[in-house]
Design a protein around this motif. Structure first.
Motif, PDB file in Angstrom:
ATOM      1  N   ASP A 109       0.804  -1.198  -0.008  1.00 52.94           N
ATOM      2  CA  ASP A 109       0.059  -0.034   0.111  1.00 52.94           C
ATOM      3  C   ASP A 109       0.903   1.518   0.013  1.00 52.94           C
ATOM      4  OD1 ASP A 109      -1.138  -2.220   1.371  1.00 52.94           O
ATOM      5  OD2 ASP A 109      -2.829  -1.273   1.718  1.00 52.94           O
ATOM      6  N   HIS A 110       2.028   1.052   0.695  1.00 57.62           N
ATOM      7  CA  HIS A 110       2.706   2.412   0.565  1.00 57.62           C
ATOM      8  C   HIS A 110       3.875   2.455  -0.383  1.00 57.62           C
ATOM      9  CE1 HIS A 110       1.011   2.563   4.632  1.00 57.62           C
ATOM     10  NE2 HIS A 110       1.589   1.264   5.009  1.00 57.62           N
ATOM     11  N   HIS A 111       3.849   1.689  -1.399  1.00 55.61           N
ATOM     12  CA  HIS A 111       4.883   1.665  -2.375  1.00 55.61           C
ATOM     13  C   HIS A 111       4.336   1.354  -3.630  1.00 55.61           C
ATOM     14  CE1 HIS A 111       7.625   1.564   0.947  1.00 55.61           C
ATOM     15  NE2 HIS A 111       6.866   0.521   1.652  1.00 55.61           N
ATOM     16  N   GLY A 112       3.267   1.891  -3.814  1.00 46.32           N
ATOM     17  CA  GLY A 112       2.679   1.909  -5.319  1.00 46.32           C
ATOM     18  C   GLY A 112       2.167   0.436  -5.599  1.00 46.32           C
ATOM     19  N   GLY A 113       1.784  -0.490  -4.677  1.00 46.78           N
ATOM     20  CA  GLY A 113       1.472  -1.786  -4.732  1.00 46.78           C
ATOM     21  C   GLY A 113       2.683  -2.802  -4.984  1.00 46.78           C
ATOM     22  N   GLU A 114       4.085  -2.244  -5.098  1.00 41.74           N
ATOM     23  CA  GLU A 114       5.314  -2.916  -5.195  1.00 41.74           C
ATOM     24  C   GLU A 114       5.579  -3.651  -3.581  1.00 41.74           C
ATOM     25  OE1 GLU A 114       6.963  -3.724  -7.815  1.00 41.74           O
ATOM     26  OE2 GLU A 114       5.246  -2.687  -9.188  1.00 41.74           O
ATOM     27  N   ALA A 115       6.400  -4.739  -3.907  1.00 37.29           N
ATOM     28  CA  ALA A 115       6.955  -5.219  -2.528  1.00 37.29           C
ATOM     29  C   ALA A 115       7.919  -4.053  -1.706  1.00 37.29           C
ATOM     30  CB  ALA A 115       7.573  -6.489  -2.696  1.00 37.29           C
ATOM     31  N   PRO A 116       7.669  -4.079  -0.543  1.00 33.09           N
ATOM     32  CA  PRO A 116       8.931  -3.241   0.103  1.00 33.09           C
ATOM     33  C   PRO A 116      10.219  -3.912   0.050  1.00 33.09           C
ATOM     34  CG  PRO A 116       7.548  -4.598   1.772  1.00 33.09           C
ATOM     35  CD  PRO A 116       6.982  -4.811   0.348  1.00 33.09           C
ATOM     36  N   LEU A 117      11.162  -3.221   0.397  1.00 31.88           N
ATOM     37  CA  LEU A 117      12.730  -3.422   0.183  1.00 31.88           C
ATOM     38  C   LEU A 117      13.006  -4.154   1.500  1.00 31.88           C
ATOM     39  CD1 LEU A 117      14.079  -0.317  -1.414  1.00 31.88           C
ATOM     40  CD2 LEU A 117      13.519  -2.511  -2.553  1.00 31.88           C
ATOM     41  N   ALA A 118      14.051  -5.150   1.756  1.00 32.54           N
ATOM     42  CA  ALA A 118      14.503  -5.639   2.930  1.00 32.54           C
ATOM     43  C   ALA A 118      15.779  -6.148   2.445  1.00 32.54           C
ATOM     44  CB  ALA A 118      13.409  -6.574   3.228  1.00 32.54           C
ATOM     45  N   PRO A 119      16.616  -6.695   3.537  1.00 30.72           N
ATOM     46  CA  PRO A 119      17.874  -7.385   3.095  1.00 30.72           C
ATOM     47  C   PRO A 119      17.811  -8.602   2.166  1.00 30.72           C
ATOM     48  CG  PRO A 119      17.781  -6.894   5.698  1.00 30.72           C
ATOM     49  CD  PRO A 119      16.708  -6.694   4.986  1.00 30.72           C
ATOM     50  N   SER A 120      16.685  -9.383   2.612  1.00 31.98           N
ATOM     51  CA  SER A 120      16.403 -10.705   1.982  1.00 31.98           C
ATOM     52  C   SER A 120      14.822 -10.735   1.751  1.00 31.98           C
ATOM     53  CB  SER A 120      16.928 -11.929   2.656  1.00 31.98           C
ATOM     54  OG  SER A 120      18.364 -11.676   2.852  1.00 31.98           O
ATOM     55  N   ALA A 121      14.529 -11.716   0.941  1.00 28.86           N
ATOM     56  CA  ALA A 121      13.039 -12.042   0.560  1.00 28.86           C
ATOM     57  C   ALA A 121      12.582 -12.893   1.529  1.00 28.86           C
ATOM     58  CB  ALA A 121      12.952 -12.484  -0.967  1.00 28.86           C
ATOM     59  N   VAL A 122      12.457 -12.395   3.028  1.00 32.26           N
ATOM     60  CA  VAL A 122      11.819 -13.094   3.937  1.00 32.26           C
ATOM     61  C   VAL A 122      10.647 -12.564   4.588  1.00 32.26           C
ATOM     62  CG1 VAL A 122      12.359 -14.259   6.381  1.00 32.26           C
ATOM     63  CG2 VAL A 122      14.320 -14.084   4.544  1.00 32.26           C
ATOM     64  N   ASN A 123       9.571 -12.964   4.484  1.00 27.31           N
ATOM     65  CA  ASN A 123       8.330 -12.311   5.038  1.00 27.31           C
ATOM     66  C   ASN A 123       8.287 -12.695   6.711  1.00 27.31           C
ATOM     67  OD1 ASN A 123       5.637 -11.621   5.551  1.00 27.31           O
ATOM     68  ND2 ASN A 123       4.833 -12.957   3.837  1.00 27.31           N
ATOM     69  N   PRO A 124       7.994 -11.378   7.089  1.00 32.58           N
ATOM     70  CA  PRO A 124       7.958 -11.686   8.576  1.00 32.58           C
ATOM     71  C   PRO A 124       6.539 -12.202   9.243  1.00 32.58           C
ATOM     72  CG  PRO A 124       7.399  -9.169   7.885  1.00 32.58           C
ATOM     73  CD  PRO A 124       7.859 -10.003   6.931  1.00 32.58           C
ATOM     74  N   GLU A 125       5.689 -12.509   8.404  1.00 28.57           N
ATOM     75  CA  GLU A 125       4.465 -13.088   8.344  1.00 28.57           C
ATOM     76  C   GLU A 125       3.780 -12.589   9.697  1.00 28.57           C
ATOM     77  OE1 GLU A 125       5.276 -17.240   8.345  1.00 28.57           O
ATOM     78  OE2 GLU A 125       5.789 -17.332   6.163  1.00 28.57           O
ATOM     79  N   ILE A 126       3.446 -11.363   9.646  1.00 23.68           N
ATOM     80  CA  ILE A 126       2.541 -10.551  10.851  1.00 23.68           C
ATOM     81  C   ILE A 126       1.579  -9.743  10.034  1.00 23.68           C
ATOM     82  CG2 ILE A 126       4.778 -10.750  12.393  1.00 23.68           C
ATOM     83  CD1 ILE A 126       4.625  -7.594  11.714  1.00 23.68           C
ATOM     84  N   GLU A 127       0.774  -9.242  10.738  1.00 25.71           N
ATOM     85  CA  GLU A 127      -0.224  -8.432  10.645  1.00 25.71           C
ATOM     86  C   GLU A 127       0.117  -6.976  10.728  1.00 25.71           C
ATOM     87  OE1 GLU A 127      -4.469 -10.742  10.114  1.00 25.71           O
ATOM     88  OE2 GLU A 127      -3.851  -9.895  12.213  1.00 25.71           O
ATOM     89  N   MET A 128      -0.197  -6.074   9.958  1.00 29.96           N
ATOM     90  CA  MET A 128       0.323  -4.493  10.140  1.00 29.96           C
ATOM     91  C   MET A 128      -0.807  -3.577   9.801  1.00 29.96           C
ATOM     92  SD  MET A 128       3.943  -4.160   8.576  1.00 29.96           S
ATOM     93  CE  MET A 128       4.421  -2.501   9.604  1.00 29.96           C
ATOM     94  N   PHE A 129      -1.030  -2.791  10.737  1.00 28.32           N
ATOM     95  CA  PHE A 129      -1.791  -1.581  10.681  1.00 28.32           C
ATOM     96  C   PHE A 129      -1.683  -0.721   9.226  1.00 28.32           C
ATOM     97  CE2 PHE A 129      -2.946   2.910  11.762  1.00 28.32           C
ATOM     98  CZ  PHE A 129      -4.334   2.900  11.894  1.00 28.32           C
ATOM     99  N   SER A 130      -2.816  -0.685   8.560  1.00 26.86           N
ATOM    100  CA  SER A 130      -2.771   0.008   7.338  1.00 26.86           C
ATOM    101  C   SER A 130      -3.578   1.143   7.047  1.00 26.86           C
ATOM    102  CB  SER A 130      -3.080  -1.170   6.304  1.00 26.86           C
ATOM    103  OG  SER A 130      -4.787  -1.380   6.264  1.00 26.86           O
ATOM    104  N   GLY A 131      -4.272   1.543   8.289  1.00 35.98           N
ATOM    105  CA  GLY A 131      -5.161   2.678   8.038  1.00 35.98           C
ATOM    106  C   GLY A 131      -6.679   2.281   7.972  1.00 35.98           C
ATOM    107  N   GLY A 132      -7.060   2.887   7.096  1.00 37.00           N
ATOM    108  CA  GLY A 132      -8.699   2.570   6.932  1.00 37.00           C
ATOM    109  C   GLY A 132      -9.192   1.304   6.804  1.00 37.00           C
ATOM    110  N   ALA A 133      -8.150   0.302   6.183  1.00 32.55           N
ATOM    111  CA  ALA A 133      -8.277  -0.960   5.730  1.00 32.55           C
ATOM    112  C   ALA A 133      -8.181  -1.841   6.854  1.00 32.55           C
ATOM    113  CB  ALA A 133      -7.655  -1.642   4.555  1.00 32.55           C
ATOM    114  N   GLY A 134      -7.555  -1.124   8.224  1.00 37.54           N
ATOM    115  CA  GLY A 134      -7.250  -2.310   9.408  1.00 37.54           C
ATOM    116  C   GLY A 134      -6.227  -2.988   9.275  1.00 37.54           C
ATOM    117  N   LEU A 135      -5.943  -4.153   9.609  1.00 39.17           N
ATOM    118  CA  LEU A 135      -4.868  -4.916   9.540  1.00 39.17           C
ATOM    119  C   LEU A 135      -4.919  -5.760   8.487  1.00 39.17           C
ATOM    120  CD1 LEU A 135      -5.071  -6.373  13.324  1.00 39.17           C
ATOM    121  CD2 LEU A 135      -3.505  -4.683  12.394  1.00 39.17           C
ATOM    122  N   LYS A 136      -3.430  -5.839   7.703  1.00 43.22           N
ATOM    123  CA  LYS A 136      -3.218  -6.591   6.612  1.00 43.22           C
ATOM    124  C   LYS A 136      -2.210  -7.426   6.971  1.00 43.22           C
ATOM    125  CE  LYS A 136      -5.015  -3.615   2.890  1.00 43.22           C
ATOM    126  NZ  LYS A 136      -4.715  -2.733   1.569  1.00 43.22           N
TER     127      LYS A 136
END
Length: 364
Positions: A109-136
Motif C-alpha cells: 500500500d505504501h509503495h505503489g503496489g510494489e513489495a517493500p525493500l529488505a535485506p532478503s526476501a523473508v516475509n515476517p508473516e505478521i499483520e500490520m496496521f494499514s489505516g482505513g483498511a485495518g490490519l493486513k
C-alpha cells in the motif's frame, strides 16, 4: 530524586534524566507526510522531559511502513519540523529526531503496489496496521541490490542533515524493533551471501555504514542509536542463540564513535521470549559493562524502578513511552509524587486531537 537530576549525554545537556521515548501516533495526515499543528502542540506539552525523542521519522519514501507517519526527506517536512523544534525550544525542551526505515515491516500500500525493500526476501508473516483498511498481512519483501543499499545509506545521511536544518538538537538512529537495520543484523531476516550477509561482521556492515553517513552530517556527540536485542514476535521474532553476542559486537564497534548515547529497550513482552535460545531477562545491566557511552533504558518503567536502575548505575537516563502519552506533565508528576493518569490505547493511532493533546495537566 535521581530522575530529576541534570545529566549530560554527549553534547546534549539535559535538565533531568526523564526521556520521552519515540512514539508513533499517526497524526501526519497530509499529502506531504509533514508534522501538523496538533503535533507541534503535542510535543510542546511534553517539553518538560529532559529529552524528547521524536516519533520514528521516515528517511525516504521507500522507508515508509505505516500510514500518517512523518518524514524528514523533503523541504516541506523540514520546514514543518522547524516549527515544532522552535516551539519545543521556546518551552525549554530538547529534542532529537529518530531516523527510521521500516524495511520489510511495510505493505505494498505504501509503495505503489510494489513489495517493500529488505535485506532478503523473508516475509515476517505478521499483520500490520494499514489505516482505513485495518490490519493486513505482510508480503514477501524484495531483497535490496547493492545499489539500493548504498542509496539507503545516503538517505540516512541526508535525513540527518535535514534534521539539523530543521532545528533538532541531534538524531537517534532507529536500529531496533525489527526494522531495516535490525533486519540486516539478524540471520533470521538476513540470508544474503554477499558482503552484507553471513558473519556478524558482514551483517553489521550496513549499521556501521549508516552510522558513518550520519556522523558525517551531525557531530557524533549529538547522535544516539536505539537497540532492542530481545525483539518480540509482534514484529517477527529476531532472537536466536547468537543474538546477544551479535549485539555485543555491535556495541563494541559503536564505542569508537564517541556517540551521545545508546538507547536500549528491555523486552516488550518477556513471556513471548520464553523458550527462545539466548534470551535476556534484563538488557541494560548486561550491556552496561560493554558500552563506553551514556545509556538510556526503556521498557515498562515506573518511577520506582527507574530510580533503582539509576542508583544501580545500569543507565544514565530512563525513557518513558505510554506514561508520556497520558501525562504531558510527567516530570512534574514525578516531582510531586502524584498518581499518573491512565492512557486510552484506542486513541493511540486513530488520528485527531482526542487522546493526543487533550490529556489534563496538574492544576488545569
Amino acid at each position: 530524586m535521581r530522575l530529576l537530576e541534570p545529566v549530560r549525554l554527549g553534547e546534549l545537556s539535559l535538565a533531568n534524566r526523564v526521556v520521552m521515548a519515540p512514539l508513533t501516533r499517526c497524526r501526519a495526515d497530509n499529502p506531504d507526510f509533514a508534522p501538523t499543528e496538533i503535533m507541534q502542540r503535542y510535543y510542546v506539552q511534553r517539553a518538560g522531559a529532559g529529552l524528547i525523542v521524536s516519533e520514528a521519522t521516515i528517511i525516504s519514501p521507500e522507508g515508509r511502513g505505516y500510514p500518517y507517519t512523518p518524514g524528514i526527506w523533503s523541504d516541506a517536512q523540514v520546514e514543518a519540523w522547524q516549527r515544532v523544534t522552535d516551539a519545543v525550544h521556546a518551552a525549554g525542551g530538547r529534542m532529537v529526531c529518530q531516523l527510521w526505515h521500516c524495511g520489510r515491516l511495510s505493505l505494498p500500500d505504501h509503495h505503489g503496489g510494489e513489495a517493500p525493500l529488505a535485506p532478503s526476501a523473508v516475509n515476517p508473516e505478521i499483520e500490520m496496521f494499514s489505516g482505513g483498511a485495518g490490519l493486513k498481512k505482510t508480503v514477501t519483501p524484495r531483497a535490496m541490490t547493492r545499489e539500493e543499499i548504498a542509496a539507503t545509506v545516503a538517505d540516512f545521511g541526508r535525513a540527518a542533515k535535514n534534521a539539523l536544518a530543521a532545528g533538532f538538537d541531534g538524531v537517534e538512529v532507529h536500529s531496533s524493533n525489527g526494522y531495516l537495520i535490525h533486519q540486516f543484523l539478524s540471520p533470521l531476516a538476513n540470508r544474503r551471501d554477499d558482503e552484507y550477509g553471513g558473519s556478524i561482521e558482514n551483517r553489521a556492515r550496513f549499521f556501521f555504514e549508516v552510522l558513518d553517513a550520519v556522523v558525517a552530517e551531525v557531530p557524533a556527540a549529538r547522535v544516539g542509536f536505539r537497540l532492542n536485542p530481545m525483539m518480540n514476535r509482534a514484529h517477527g521474532l529476531l532472537v536466536d542463540e547468537n543474538t546477544v553476542a551479535d549485539f555485543e559486537h555491535l556495541v563494541r564497534g559503536a564505542n569508537r564513535y564517541g556517540l551521545a548515547y545508546l538507547h536500549l529497550t528491555e523486552p516488550f513482552m518477556p513471556k513471548q521470549l520464553e523458550g527462545a535460545p539466548g534470551a535476556l531477562a534484563e538488557v541494560a545491566p548486561h550491556f552496561r559493562p560493554i558500552a563506553q557511552m551514556p545509556m538510556v533504558a526503556n521498557g515498562a518503567f515506573d518511577a520506582r524502578k527507574a530510580e533503582a536502575w539509576l542508583e544501580a548505575g545500569w543507565c544514565d537516563a530512563v525513557a518513558f513511552g505510554k506514561p508520556f502519552i497520558s501525562n504531558p506533565d510527567l516530570v512534574e508528576r514525578f516531582r510531586r509524587g502524584v498518581p499518573l493518569a491512565a492512557w486510552d490505547a484506542d486513541t493511540f493511532y486513530q488520528g485527531g486531537e482526542r487522546g493526543f493533546v487533550d490529556y489534563p495537566v496538574l492544576g488545569a
